[in-house]
Design a protein around this motif. Structure first.
Motif, PDB file in Angstrom:
ATOM      1  N   ASP A  69       0.833  -1.205   0.000  1.00 18.11           N
ATOM      2  CA  ASP A  69       0.000   0.000   0.000  1.00 18.11           C
ATOM      3  C   ASP A  69       0.869   1.258   0.000  1.00 18.11           C
ATOM      4  O   ASP A  69       0.580   2.227  -0.720  1.00 18.11           O
ATOM      5  CB  ASP A  69      -0.921   0.008   1.220  1.00 18.11           C
ATOM      6  N   LEU A  70       1.941   1.251   0.798  1.00 21.69           N
ATOM      7  CA  LEU A  70       2.819   2.424   0.866  1.00 21.69           C
ATOM      8  C   LEU A  70       3.543   2.640  -0.459  1.00 21.69           C
ATOM      9  O   LEU A  70       3.651   3.778  -0.951  1.00 21.69           O
ATOM     10  CB  LEU A  70       3.836   2.256   2.001  1.00 21.69           C
ATOM     11  N   ILE A  71       4.025   1.558  -1.063  1.00 20.49           N
ATOM     12  CA  ILE A  71       4.713   1.676  -2.355  1.00 20.49           C
ATOM     13  C   ILE A  71       3.763   2.204  -3.421  1.00 20.49           C
ATOM     14  O   ILE A  71       4.115   3.084  -4.209  1.00 20.49           O
ATOM     15  CB  ILE A  71       5.330   0.316  -2.762  1.00 20.49           C
ATOM     16  N   ASP A  77      10.905   4.753  -7.346  1.00 20.25           N
ATOM     17  CA  ASP A  77      11.657   4.021  -8.364  1.00 20.25           C
ATOM     18  C   ASP A  77      12.456   2.884  -7.743  1.00 20.25           C
ATOM     19  O   ASP A  77      12.813   1.927  -8.433  1.00 20.25           O
ATOM     20  CB  ASP A  77      12.602   4.975  -9.095  1.00 20.25           C
ATOM     21  N   ILE A  78      12.771   3.023  -6.451  1.00 24.75           N
ATOM     22  CA  ILE A  78      13.550   2.001  -5.766  1.00 24.75           C
ATOM     23  C   ILE A  78      13.201   2.007  -4.287  1.00 24.75           C
ATOM     24  O   ILE A  78      12.824   3.049  -3.724  1.00 24.75           O
ATOM     25  CB  ILE A  78      15.075   2.237  -5.958  1.00 24.75           C
ATOM     26  N   VAL A  79      13.297   0.832  -3.662  1.00 22.23           N
ATOM     27  CA  VAL A  79      13.143   0.699  -2.216  1.00 22.23           C
ATOM     28  C   VAL A  79      14.518   0.400  -1.628  1.00 22.23           C
ATOM     29  O   VAL A  79      15.178  -0.559  -2.031  1.00 22.23           O
ATOM     30  CB  VAL A  79      12.150  -0.418  -1.854  1.00 22.23           C
ATOM     31  N   ILE A  80      14.952   1.236  -0.689  1.00 22.30           N
ATOM     32  CA  ILE A  80      16.221   1.019   0.018  1.00 22.30           C
ATOM     33  C   ILE A  80      15.883   0.439   1.380  1.00 22.30           C
ATOM     34  O   ILE A  80      15.327   1.119   2.243  1.00 22.30           O
ATOM     35  CB  ILE A  80      17.018   2.330   0.168  1.00 22.30           C
ATOM     36  N   ASN A  81      16.213  -0.826   1.576  1.00 14.34           N
ATOM     37  CA  ASN A  81      15.870  -1.541   2.796  1.00 14.34           C
ATOM     38  C   ASN A  81      17.022  -1.432   3.799  1.00 14.34           C
ATOM     39  O   ASN A  81      18.039  -2.101   3.666  1.00 14.34           O
ATOM     40  CB  ASN A  81      15.582  -3.012   2.458  1.00 14.34           C
ATOM     41  N   THR A  98       4.756  -4.871  -6.717  1.00 12.79           N
ATOM     42  CA  THR A  98       4.561  -3.519  -7.248  1.00 12.79           C
ATOM     43  C   THR A  98       5.504  -3.180  -8.398  1.00 12.79           C
ATOM     44  O   THR A  98       5.415  -2.088  -8.970  1.00 12.79           O
ATOM     45  CB  THR A  98       4.764  -2.490  -6.122  1.00 12.79           C
ATOM     46  N   GLY A  99       6.436  -4.087  -8.730  1.00 16.52           N
ATOM     47  CA  GLY A  99       7.341  -3.861  -9.846  1.00 16.52           C
ATOM     48  C   GLY A  99       8.381  -2.778  -9.588  1.00 16.52           C
ATOM     49  O   GLY A  99       8.714  -2.006 -10.481  1.00 16.52           O
ATOM     50  N   VAL A 100       8.925  -2.762  -8.366  1.00 17.23           N
ATOM     51  CA  VAL A 100       9.878  -1.723  -7.967  1.00 17.23           C
ATOM     52  C   VAL A 100      11.223  -2.353  -7.616  1.00 17.23           C
ATOM     53  O   VAL A 100      11.283  -3.413  -6.987  1.00 17.23           O
ATOM     54  CB  VAL A 100       9.327  -0.922  -6.760  1.00 17.23           C
ATOM     55  N   ASP A 101      12.309  -1.701  -8.022  1.00 17.78           N
ATOM     56  CA  ASP A 101      13.656  -2.186  -7.719  1.00 17.78           C
ATOM     57  C   ASP A 101      13.935  -2.151  -6.221  1.00 17.78           C
ATOM     58  O   ASP A 101      13.322  -1.369  -5.469  1.00 17.78           O
ATOM     59  CB  ASP A 101      14.710  -1.338  -8.449  1.00 17.78           C
ATOM     60  N   TYR A 102      14.909  -2.974  -5.812  1.00 19.64           N
ATOM     61  CA  TYR A 102      15.168  -3.216  -4.381  1.00 19.64           C
ATOM     62  C   TYR A 102      16.660  -3.217  -4.111  1.00 19.64           C
ATOM     63  O   TYR A 102      17.451  -3.722  -4.916  1.00 19.64           O
ATOM     64  CB  TYR A 102      14.568  -4.575  -4.008  1.00 19.64           C
ATOM     65  N   VAL A 103      17.076  -2.667  -2.952  1.00 15.07           N
ATOM     66  CA  VAL A 103      18.466  -2.762  -2.513  1.00 15.07           C
ATOM     67  C   VAL A 103      18.476  -2.927  -1.000  1.00 15.07           C
ATOM     68  O   VAL A 103      17.655  -2.341  -0.289  1.00 15.07           O
ATOM     69  CB  VAL A 103      19.290  -1.525  -2.942  1.00 15.07           C
ATOM     70  N   ASP A 104      19.399  -3.763  -0.488  1.00 15.28           N
ATOM     71  CA  ASP A 104      19.552  -3.901   0.959  1.00 15.28           C
ATOM     72  C   ASP A 104      21.028  -3.907   1.333  1.00 15.28           C
ATOM     73  O   ASP A 104      21.906  -3.770   0.467  1.00 15.28           O
ATOM     74  CB  ASP A 104      18.824  -5.143   1.500  1.00 15.28           C
TER      75      ASP A 104
END
Length: 400
Positions: A69-71, A77-81, A98-104
Motif C-alpha cells: 500500500d505504501l509503495i 523508483d527504488i526501495v532502500i531496505n 509492485t514492480g519496484v527495484d530493491y536494494v539492501d
C-alpha cells in the motif's frame, strides 16, 4: 532524477537519508518509513528545505500488504531496505508485487535461528527476472564495498584470485563499558555463532571466536582479529574466479569479549524465548532494549575504522598480492551526518548502490550481489561520497 522509499529510521538509515539529500541530482524525492514515525519525522526535520523533497510514513516492515500500500501510494523508483535482516523477504515480496527495484545491506536471516546465508534471497532470482526488476543484495560495506573491492581487483589486476582475507577493524572508543556499534541483536548473533570459512569449495566450521590473530592495520595499528562467518564469503566464492580460500576477520577488544562472555554465561545472548512474569521474552531482545542505542554513539565515539581486502593470486603467470581498504574517522562522520563511522560505512554504500540501479549503471532484471556488476562506477562514487579507498601491492599477509 527519481524517488526512493527508505525503510528504516536507525543509524544507518540516517546516513542514507543524509547522503540521498546531498545527491539531489539523483534523489529528487524520498520517503522515510518506519514502524516509529516520530523517528522518520525527526530525520525529516533535520534535512527539510533542501533540493530533495522528503516525506515520512508509518509502516510495519513485517507486513507485506502494508508495504505494498505504501509503495503504491508513494510510487518510488527504488526501495532502500535498511530495516532489520529479518524483514528482507517481506520487503522483496512487496517490491515484486509492485514492480519496484530493491536494494539492501545485509542478507536475510530468520528471526528464530542464527542462519546467515543467501539461499532465501537467491530463490527470488527467477521471479525478479520475470518481473523485469533489479534486486541488489548486500550494498553496505561488508557485505558490499568488500565485494566491489574484489570485483575491481579481478577486473584490473588479476587473472585469478586464489586467497582473500576480508579485515574489518574498528579502533573507535565510545566510552561505555559495553555497547555494540550496530544493532545489538545482529551484532551479538554474528559473534556468538560458529565461525567458518571456505577452502577448496567447502565450508570449514570453527567454534565461535576460536581463531585469533594480530594484524597491524594502516593508520590504526595492531589489533586482535577473530575469524567469523560472514555472508559475503558465500557469494564471492562463486563470483570471483580462482578462489581457493576466503576468510572474514573482525576486531574485538578483550574488554568487549569479557563483557560478552559474562552475558553469554547468564543466558542473555540466547534467542530462545523464556517466560518472565507470565510473558514470553527473548533474552537477546531484552538485552538490546537495555544497551545503548547504536544511533546514540555518534557524539561519543573517537578513533577510526579500517575495512578492506587482502588478495593473493596471479597475473600473466606471476604471483601478485594486493590490499585495498578504506579508513574512516568517527568524529569526521559525526561532523558531517551526525553518525559514527559504523553507520556511515554502511549507509554511504547503500545510497551508492541505489544510485547505481536508478541511473542504469547496475540495472538488469534479477537478483544480484554487488560483485556481479562493473565495479568502476561504484569505486569512483566511493571517492566522491565520503569513503575514499587506498591500495597497496606489498601488504603484510595473514599467516595460515
Amino acid at each position: 532524477m527519481g524517488r526512493a522509499l527508505i525503510i528504516g529510521a536507525g543509524g544507518v538509515a540516517s546516513v542514507v537519508v543524509h547522503k540521498c539529500c546531498q545527491n539531489s541530482d539523483v534523489f529528487e524525492e524520498i520517503c522515510i518509513a518506519s514502524r516509529t514515525k516520530s523517528k522518520c519525522d525527526a530525520l525529516k526535520a533535520k534535512l527539510d528545505g533542501g533540493k530533495t523533497k522528503i516525506q515520512t510514513a508509518q509502516v510495519d516492515a513485517d507486513n507485506t500488504e502494508m508495504l505494498i500500500d505504501l509503495i503504491n501510494e508513494f510510487k518510488p523508483d527504488i526501495v532502500i531496505n535498511v530495516a532489520l535482516p529479518y524483514q528482507d523477504l517481506t520487503i522483496m515480496d512487496a517490491c515484486l508485487a509492485t514492480g519496484v527495484d530493491y536494494v539492501d545491506t545485509a542478507n536475510y536471516e530468520p528471526l528464530d535461528t542464527a542462519k546467515f546465508e543467501y539461499k532465501w534471497q537467491w530463490d527470488y532470482r527467477e521471479r525478479f527476472e520475470k518481473a523485469g526488476i533489479t534486486a541488489l543484495l548486500g550494498s553496505g560495506f561488508d557485505p558490499g564495498v568488500t565485494g566491489v573491492f574484489c570485483a575491481y581487483a579481478q577486473k584490473h589486476y588479476f587473472d585469478e584470485i586464489h586467497y582473500i582475507d576480508i579485515l574489518d577493524a574498528n579502533a573507535g572508543d565510545h566510552g561505555y563499558p559495553f555497547a555494540t556499534n550496530f544493532n545489538p541483536e545482529i551484532n551479538i548473533r554474528e559473534i556468538t555463532a560458529k565461525g567458518s570459512y571456505i577452502e577448496n569449495g567447502e565450508w570449514v566450521e570453527t567454534e565461535p571466536l576460536e581463531i585469533k590473530k594480530v594484524y597491524d592495520f594502516p593508520e590504526i595499528g595492531q589489533k586482535d582479529i577473530y575469524l567469523l562467518h560472514h555472508e559475503e564469503l558465500e557469494s564471492l566464492a562463486l563470483n570471483i574466479k580462482g578462489i581457493k580460500k576466503i576468510r572474514f576477520w573482525m576486531t574485538f577488544s578483550e574488554k568487549y569479549l569479557t563483557h560478552l562472555k559474562v552475558l553469554e554465561n547468564v543466558g542473555m545472548t540466547s534467542i530462545e524465548p523464556i517466560e518472565f512474569e507470565g510473558k514470553q521474552i527473548v533474552p537477546l531482545q531484552f538485552l538490546k532494549a537495555v544497551l545503548p542505542d547504536p544511533a546514540s554513539l555518534g557524539p561519543r565515539t573517537k578513533g577510526k575504522t579500517n575495512i578492506g581486502c587482502i588478495m593473493q593470486g596471479v597475473k600473466d603467470g606471476k604471483e601478485l598480492t594486493y590490499y585495498v581498504y578504506n579508513v574512516c574517522d568517527h568524529e569526521e562522520c559525526y561532523k558531517e551526518v551526525g553518525s559514527q563511522a559504523i553507520s556511515y560505512t554502511t549507509g554511504v554504500p547503500a545510497m551508492i548502490g541505489a544510485m547505481m540501479v536508478m541511473t542504469g549503471k547496475w540495472k538488469k532484471p534479477g537478483v544480484f550481489n554487488v560483485e556481479e556488476f562493473d565495479p568502476d562506477p561504484f569505486m569512483e562514487a566511493l571517492n566522491k561520497w565520503g569513503l575514499p579507498w587506498k591500495e597497496s601491492f606489498a601488504p603484510t599477509l595473514l599467516e595460515d
